[in-house]
Design a protein around this motif. Structure first.
Motif, PDB file in Angstrom:
ATOM      1  N   SER A 215      58.867  19.091  44.555  1.00 57.24           N
ATOM      2  CA  SER A 215      58.689  18.533  46.101  1.00 57.24           C
ATOM      3  C   SER A 215      57.878  19.656  46.648  1.00 57.24           C
ATOM      4  O   SER A 215      56.944  19.148  47.170  1.00 57.24           O
ATOM      5  CB  SER A 215      60.011  18.598  46.987  1.00 57.24           C
ATOM      6  N   ASN A 216      57.799  20.756  46.575  1.00 54.72           N
ATOM      7  CA  ASN A 216      57.302  21.590  46.549  1.00 54.72           C
ATOM      8  C   ASN A 216      56.072  23.098  46.072  1.00 54.72           C
ATOM      9  O   ASN A 216      56.381  23.721  46.816  1.00 54.72           O
ATOM     10  CB  ASN A 216      57.486  22.126  48.315  1.00 54.72           C
ATOM     11  N   LYS A 217      56.700  23.109  45.215  1.00 51.49           N
ATOM     12  CA  LYS A 217      56.287  24.104  43.861  1.00 51.49           C
ATOM     13  C   LYS A 217      55.499  23.179  42.550  1.00 51.49           C
ATOM     14  O   LYS A 217      55.822  21.969  41.892  1.00 51.49           O
ATOM     15  CB  LYS A 217      57.297  24.530  43.740  1.00 51.49           C
ATOM     16  N   TYR A 218      55.020  24.365  42.337  1.00 50.62           N
ATOM     17  CA  TYR A 218      54.105  23.275  40.824  1.00 50.62           C
ATOM     18  C   TYR A 218      53.840  24.876  40.308  1.00 50.62           C
ATOM     19  O   TYR A 218      53.084  26.407  40.765  1.00 50.62           O
ATOM     20  CB  TYR A 218      52.679  22.996  41.145  1.00 50.62           C
ATOM     21  N   VAL A 219      54.191  25.171  39.434  1.00 48.74           N
ATOM     22  CA  VAL A 219      54.095  25.763  38.670  1.00 48.74           C
ATOM     23  C   VAL A 219      54.053  26.336  36.653  1.00 48.74           C
ATOM     24  O   VAL A 219      54.405  24.913  36.058  1.00 48.74           O
ATOM     25  CB  VAL A 219      55.877  26.832  38.083  1.00 48.74           C
ATOM     26  N   CYS A 220      53.010  26.559  36.510  1.00 50.96           N
ATOM     27  CA  CYS A 220      52.433  26.227  35.319  1.00 50.96           C
ATOM     28  C   CYS A 220      52.235  28.195  34.597  1.00 50.96           C
ATOM     29  O   CYS A 220      51.967  29.263  35.226  1.00 50.96           O
ATOM     30  CB  CYS A 220      51.002  25.939  35.584  1.00 50.96           C
ATOM     31  N   ASN A 221      52.914  28.379  33.394  1.00 47.11           N
ATOM     32  CA  ASN A 221      52.957  29.434  32.015  1.00 47.11           C
ATOM     33  C   ASN A 221      51.756  29.797  31.672  1.00 47.11           C
ATOM     34  O   ASN A 221      51.478  29.091  30.590  1.00 47.11           O
ATOM     35  CB  ASN A 221      54.159  28.485  31.042  1.00 47.11           C
ATOM     36  N   TRP A 222      51.014  30.626  32.210  1.00 44.55           N
ATOM     37  CA  TRP A 222      49.613  31.144  30.943  1.00 44.55           C
ATOM     38  C   TRP A 222      49.766  32.134  30.586  1.00 44.55           C
ATOM     39  O   TRP A 222      50.005  33.137  31.409  1.00 44.55           O
ATOM     40  CB  TRP A 222      48.694  31.030  32.371  1.00 44.55           C
ATOM     41  N   LYS A 223      48.928  32.359  29.735  1.00 47.53           N
ATOM     42  CA  LYS A 223      48.898  33.646  28.963  1.00 47.53           C
ATOM     43  C   LYS A 223      48.046  34.288  29.359  1.00 47.53           C
ATOM     44  O   LYS A 223      46.985  33.658  29.013  1.00 47.53           O
ATOM     45  CB  LYS A 223      48.930  33.296  27.444  1.00 47.53           C
ATOM     46  N   ILE A 224      48.355  35.127  30.356  1.00 45.41           N
ATOM     47  CA  ILE A 224      46.599  35.935  30.940  1.00 45.41           C
ATOM     48  C   ILE A 224      46.449  36.772  30.667  1.00 45.41           C
ATOM     49  O   ILE A 224      45.344  37.786  30.727  1.00 45.41           O
ATOM     50  CB  ILE A 224      46.951  35.683  32.518  1.00 45.41           C
ATOM     51  N   ASN A 225      47.038  36.958  29.124  1.00 48.11           N
ATOM     52  CA  ASN A 225      46.333  38.136  28.257  1.00 48.11           C
ATOM     53  C   ASN A 225      46.176  40.002  28.976  1.00 48.11           C
ATOM     54  O   ASN A 225      45.608  40.539  28.981  1.00 48.11           O
ATOM     55  CB  ASN A 225      45.653  38.283  27.580  1.00 48.11           C
ATOM     56  N   GLY A 226      47.104  39.878  30.258  1.00 50.29           N
ATOM     57  CA  GLY A 226      47.425  41.604  30.862  1.00 50.29           C
ATOM     58  C   GLY A 226      45.832  41.231  31.756  1.00 50.29           C
ATOM     59  O   GLY A 226      45.585  42.757  32.573  1.00 50.29           O
ATOM     60  N   GLU A 227      45.076  40.638  32.383  1.00 50.39           N
ATOM     61  CA  GLU A 227      44.262  40.478  33.145  1.00 50.39           C
ATOM     62  C   GLU A 227      44.460  41.332  34.238  1.00 50.39           C
ATOM     63  O   GLU A 227      45.390  40.136  34.665  1.00 50.39           O
ATOM     64  CB  GLU A 227      43.182  38.996  33.152  1.00 50.39           C
ATOM     65  N   ASN A 228      43.605  41.467  35.152  1.00 51.40           N
ATOM     66  CA  ASN A 228      44.205  41.942  36.487  1.00 51.40           C
ATOM     67  C   ASN A 228      43.447  41.438  37.669  1.00 51.40           C
ATOM     68  O   ASN A 228      44.328  40.561  38.146  1.00 51.40           O
ATOM     69  CB  ASN A 228      43.741  43.124  36.671  1.00 51.40           C
ATOM     70  N   LYS A 229      42.445  40.570  37.819  1.00 49.21           N
ATOM     71  CA  LYS A 229      42.130  39.805  38.071  1.00 49.21           C
ATOM     72  C   LYS A 229      41.125  38.251  37.611  1.00 49.21           C
ATOM     73  O   LYS A 229      40.966  38.199  35.836  1.00 49.21           O
ATOM     74  CB  LYS A 229      40.652  40.582  38.548  1.00 49.21           C
ATOM     75  N   ILE A 230      41.890  36.992  38.042  1.00 52.26           N
ATOM     76  CA  ILE A 230      41.790  35.762  37.736  1.00 52.26           C
ATOM     77  C   ILE A 230      41.293  35.240  38.277  1.00 52.26           C
ATOM     78  O   ILE A 230      40.980  34.990  39.977  1.00 52.26           O
ATOM     79  CB  ILE A 230      43.028  35.050  36.920  1.00 52.26           C
ATOM     80  N   LYS A 231      40.200  33.601  37.651  1.00 49.46           N
ATOM     81  CA  LYS A 231      40.093  32.289  39.156  1.00 49.46           C
ATOM     82  C   LYS A 231      40.315  31.752  38.835  1.00 49.46           C
ATOM     83  O   LYS A 231      41.380  31.292  37.679  1.00 49.46           O
ATOM     84  CB  LYS A 231      38.593  32.311  38.796  1.00 49.46           C
ATOM     85  N   ILE A 232      41.144  30.972  39.643  1.00 49.64           N
ATOM     86  CA  ILE A 232      42.261  29.782  39.597  1.00 49.64           C
ATOM     87  C   ILE A 232      41.543  28.311  39.989  1.00 49.64           C
ATOM     88  O   ILE A 232      40.706  28.657  41.395  1.00 49.64           O
ATOM     89  CB  ILE A 232      43.360  30.103  40.396  1.00 49.64           C
ATOM     90  N   ALA A 233      41.273  27.895  38.925  1.00 47.83           N
ATOM     91  CA  ALA A 233      40.614  26.515  39.856  1.00 47.83           C
ATOM     92  C   ALA A 233      41.146  25.600  40.487  1.00 47.83           C
ATOM     93  O   ALA A 233      42.466  24.890  39.274  1.00 47.83           O
ATOM     94  CB  ALA A 233      39.218  25.710  38.409  1.00 47.83           C
ATOM     95  N   ILE A 234      41.662  24.495  41.533  1.00 45.17           N
ATOM     96  CA  ILE A 234      42.743  23.572  42.149  1.00 45.17           C
ATOM     97  C   ILE A 234      41.623  22.309  42.373  1.00 45.17           C
ATOM     98  O   ILE A 234      40.636  22.082  43.065  1.00 45.17           O
ATOM     99  CB  ILE A 234      43.728  24.128  43.346  1.00 45.17           C
ATOM    100  N   ASP A 235      42.192  21.627  41.312  1.00 44.40           N
ATOM    101  CA  ASP A 235      41.492  20.325  41.412  1.00 44.40           C
ATOM    102  C   ASP A 235      43.038  19.490  42.595  1.00 44.40           C
ATOM    103  O   ASP A 235      43.993  19.757  42.023  1.00 44.40           O
ATOM    104  CB  ASP A 235      41.725  19.407  39.256  1.00 44.40           C
TER     105      ASP A 235
END
Length: 264
Positions: A215-235
């Motif tokens: 009801s108050n959380k969304y968790v998505c398991n991404w394989k980010i391959n050791g990246e330090n910085k990422i961009k997140i797109a929220i639709d």
């Protein structure tokens, strides 16, 4: 100068759509969309009578059923002999047989521990259901430092069912048995969240291996391959509108029957 301008145009065309934040379009003024209610099916067993309707609108609009919506008890059911259901309820679900079908909402109405009399010829059903529609999708781009893993709070403009802004917080961790990027908000169930995507600094999208929603959380398991910085797109959907749709139908053994004038 001309060559330099061409290079800029080519580079801009190659940038993925999610690398730039989508503008929140403003829907043009238009009349109130008119709902269409059609009979879908009915069923009966030893203890319950059920009837189903499909709701759509006369304009091509996106519709949705709020996450975790509770059944409504504001329902009237009676048969042709005047026997009324003491208790009835309705609930909604999305109805889409093919991917390119227009959105429709399936409204299921159940008489709880009630069936029509064996001698009755029809059942009258009366209720009013809330339908949520929207015409625009917005995208919010957020930069996140995975190594630092400091929670980031962002505002999603005009995301609430009532048109209010909704604040969400992003962090990396483990919740409800899933490890990945966590989006949380006390108002997550009061907006229409359409999903997240993650990119590296070069705008290459990471693949997901599953997600979990509460009801108050969304968790998505991404394989980010050791990246330090990422961009997140929220639709998410913005410009949501709630329309109450009245349903007053008479159902016989072969389907819907016309209501005579003055019987409503």
């Amino acid at each position: 100068m001309m060559i330099k301008r061409l290079i800029v145009l080519l580079v801009s065309a190659m940038i993925p759509a999610y690398a730039q934040e989508a503008k929140q379009e403003t829907a043009p003024d238009r009349p109130e969309p008119k709902p269409n209610v059609e009979f879908y099916s009915w069923s009966v067993n030893d203890t319950n009578y059920s009837v189903h309707f499909l709701v759509s609108f006369d304009q091509v609009l996106s519709m949705f059923v709020p996450w975790g919506a509770s059944p409504s008890r504001e329902v009237e059911m009676k048969d042709s002999l005047g026997n009324k259901a003491k208790e009835a309820q309705s609930f909604q679900s999305m109805h889409k047989i093919y991917l390119n079908d227009d959105d429709k909402i399936k409204v299921s109405v159940n008489g709880i521990k009630w069936t029509p009399s064996a001698e009755s010829t029809w059942v009258d059903v009366k209720l009013s259901v809330p339908c949520y529609i929207y015409g625009n999708k917005a995208t919010k781009i957020v930069e996140f430092d995975v190594k630092e893993n400091k929670p980031v709070t962002v505002t999603l403009k005009n995301a609430g069912f009532d048109g209010s802004d909704v604040q969400v917080t992003l962090k990396h961790g483990t919740e409800v048995g899933c490890t990945g990027m966590i989006l949380s908000s006390d108002k997550l169930a009061q907006m229409h969240f359409l999903g997240m995507k993650i990119f590296n600094v070069d705008d290459i999208e990471f693949s997901s291996s599953g997600s979990v929603r509460t009801s108050n959380k969304y968790v998505c398991n991404w394989k980010i391959n050791g990246e330090n910085k990422i961009k997140i797109a929220i639709d998410y959907a913005n410009g949501i509108k709630k329309i109450m749709v009245p349903i007053e139908k008479r159902i016989g053994i072969m389907g819907e029957l016309p209501l005579k004038k003055g019987e409503k």
